[in-house]
Design a protein around this motif. Structure first.
Motif: not given
Lengths: 180, 180
Positions: A89-105, B71-79, B81-84
């Motif tokens: 196997t060659h596995r990547v677990r990236s919080e960094f890329l996961a966060a970038m997926c939700f960059a619009h937030l 997702i709820t408003d609470d969920g979005l707020a929580h998210l 937070g996690a992304l910060s």
DNA sequence: CGCAACATGTAAGCGGTTACATGATTAC
DNA sequence: GTAATCATGTAACCGCTTACATGTTGCG
């Protein structure tokens, strides 16, 4: 392949203590196989119980005693068996890329901070690879290949982030300009 | 950031069932954040219990019922937070590279088989990235960045392996020739 | 008739992380 | 004095993987 097998592999290159192995996990193996004392010491105990390594207790003056482990013939045979597996196997677990997926937030500042942090980490790895090269002569072809691989993807990562960071951090009107 | 948070993030892009999320974990997230049903369904239950998502049971004709989560408003707020968090990890656990470190214990054929296997996997990823590009228009900047990143390092990996495989698989006398 | 896709879950177990526990020596 | 390096371990916990469990529809 677990920490146990990797410890066995490291010992195939010469005897060492748990403390020594930890240093190797922190340096040459850090970019693809991290392990802490909580994994290493139990792994060595288990290898010893299975007869795959020998153990010699070494007294040192002005320093704590150390347990030096050496691979046995059984251990070497076992290692060759583990290495004969082709489905590795060659596995990547990236919080960094996961966060970038939700960059619009996120705000542009938040994204920039995350990107900067990642580039810093990548630079630290590159500095590490440079250090390795200085004492490169003693290494096996395998280790050279692996460190070269690490450098190649680290450099590619850094280049990509630097070339594309503005697609995430530029204000919407600037993005339109960049797209033209 | 765990599977729970990533599920929440996926739901920030629109409602979905556990089954839908699994498909996303298998496609766009596969190269950096894998997850199976055994992680996803408990994650959704937990998010629901915490009030971070709503759940609507939907009857379908000719198909099993599905639970659609939103997702709820609470969920979005929580998210948010996690992304910060700025200290986001990016971890690699590679049996492949670990094995290559011990290449001196393997035959050239064995090494070649492992390298071929890895290149095949990388090619499958590249084919996946090509598919993504076809319906690229609907994507967020974040997803485009992440998939571009995936492609960049996948291509770099493939190129590196192809350029350096002979350092591990060539016979010793050929290696000397190559070094000259 | 069998397989793939659709759909949701549980439970055991494993491997690894984190925190805790201890203690000497050396260098600043 | 106080931090870093050397040195070894244990134990609780956590999150994920794997295997199990079940059932329908549609297609070839």
């Amino acid at each position: 392949m677990d920490v146990k097998t990797v410890c066995l592999g490291m010992l195939s290159d010469g005897e060492a203590s748990g403390y020594d192995l930890k240093k190797q996990f922190e340096s040459t193996f850090a970019h693809f196989f991290a392990a802490g004392y909580g994994s290493i010491y139990p792994a060595l105990s288990s290898l010893h119980a299975d007869g795959l390594v020998d153990c010699r207790e070494e007294a040192q003056d002005g320093r704590p005693d150390r347990k030096v482990y050496r691979i046995t013939d059984d251990g070497l045979a076992h290692l060759r068996g583990a290495l004969s597996e082709t489905n590795l196997t060659h596995r990547v677990r990236s919080e960094f890329l996961a966060a970038m997926c939700f960059a619009h937030l996120m705000s542009a500042e938040q994204i920039a901070a995350i990107l900067d942090h990642r580039v810093t980490e990548l630079s630290r790895y590159l500095a590490m690879f440079d250090e390795f090269d200085e004492c490169n002569g003693e290494w096996t072809d395998g280790m050279r290949f692996v460190c070269g691989f690490g450098r190649a993807i680290t450099e590619a990562s850094k280049r990509y982030i630097e070339a594309n960071r503005d697609t995430l951090t530029a204000a919407p009107d600037l993005k339109r300009t960049a797209a033209q």
